[in-house]
Design an enzyme around this catalytic site. Structure first.
Site, PDB file in Angstrom:
ATOM      1  N   CYS A  81       0.841  -1.200   0.000  1.00  0.00           N
ATOM      2  CA  CYS A  81       0.000   0.000   0.000  1.00  0.00           C
ATOM      3  C   CYS A  81       0.874   1.247   0.000  1.00  0.00           C
ATOM      4  CB  CYS A  81      -0.887   0.065   1.250  1.00  0.00           C
ATOM      5  SG  CYS A  81      -1.611  -1.480   1.770  1.00  0.00           S
ATOM      6  N   ASP A  82       0.360   2.296  -0.596  1.00  0.00           N
ATOM      7  CA  ASP A  82       1.005   3.599  -0.466  1.00  0.00           C
ATOM      8  C   ASP A  82      -0.031   4.677  -0.744  1.00  0.00           C
ATOM      9  OD1 ASP A  82       3.877   4.701  -0.026  1.00  0.00           O
ATOM     10  OD2 ASP A  82       2.984   5.999  -1.537  1.00  0.00           O
ATOM     11  N   GLN A  83       0.261   5.861  -0.266  1.00  0.00           N
ATOM     12  CA  GLN A  83      -0.643   6.987  -0.469  1.00  0.00           C
ATOM     13  C   GLN A  83       0.178   8.237  -0.771  1.00  0.00           C
ATOM     14  OE1 GLN A  83      -2.645   9.095   2.880  1.00  0.00           O
ATOM     15  NE2 GLN A  83      -4.528   8.295   1.975  1.00  0.00           N
TER      16      GLN A  83
END
Length: 205
Positions: A81-83
């Site tokens: 995941c990344d944002q």
């Protein structure tokens, strides 16, 4: 790739983010959490020269994290995941100190920024699925005095988020409009992820 229920691999979250761990635990998933060992800024740097969008950057980082942990756990289905947070296509990073947090909030005040939350699934060194969702958040106009009081109230927690706020806490007071789902804002498009895990037979459908 389809996985039968009897052969469903263990799930591994390639993150030590307490928010993402809490989301998966609350959803009833059995998983292990392992931090990826990548240098995010080093992965991100060459993307700036290719015209990559903030969503592209989030996706590349999510996949890089999943692939890194996947090398250690080839038996598992790894969730990366990344944002990213962007304002007029400028990427923001986590503030290094409270002064940087103050500058972040001054820049975002009265404007609409975007959060791109990406997720990738990796098994046996292969990326089997990727997805990016976006939320648009409009911050109300904030006075420097209010920003100072707000940061004094939330303390060091402001440094744990790229936007210097936690929407699930006092940070909600900074906003006048939010377009996008809660899970995307917190950093993991959970509904879409769960649907894909069910499609793969990785969780009970």
């Amino acid at each position: 790739m389809n996985i039968s229920a009897s052969s469903a691999p263990p799930l591994v979250l390639a993150s030590q983010s307490p928010f993402r761990r809490d989301m998966l635990q609350a959803a009833g998933l059995a998983f292990e959490a392992l931090a990826a060992g990548i240098d995010e800024r080093a992965v991100e740097a060459p993307l700036a020269e290719t015209g990559a969008t903030p969503g592209d950057v989030a996706q590349v980082l999510a996949e890089a994290k999943a692939l890194d942990v996947g090398e250690k756990r080839p038996d598992a289905l790894v969730i990366g995941c990344d944002q990213t947070l962007s304002l007029d296509d400028e990427l923001f990073h986590k503030p290094a100190d409270m002064e940087a947090a103050r500058r972040h909030l001054l820049r975002l005040s009265g404007r609409t920024h975007q959060l791109h939350s990406a997720v990738a699934l990796v098994r046996s060194g292969e990326t089997v699925w990727r997805h990016v969702s976006v939320a648009h958040l409009t911050m109300r106009p904030l006075t420097p005095e209010f920003i100072g009081r707000h940061l004094a109230s939330v303390g060091q927690a402001a440094l744990s988020s790229v936007g210097a706020y936690q929407i699930e806490g006092q940070g909600i007071q900074l906003f006048e409009r939010i377009d996008g789902d809660y899970f995307t804002i917190v950093g993991l498009p959970l509904l879409t992820l769960l649907a894909r895990l069910r499609d793969l037979g990785a969780i009970d459908g």
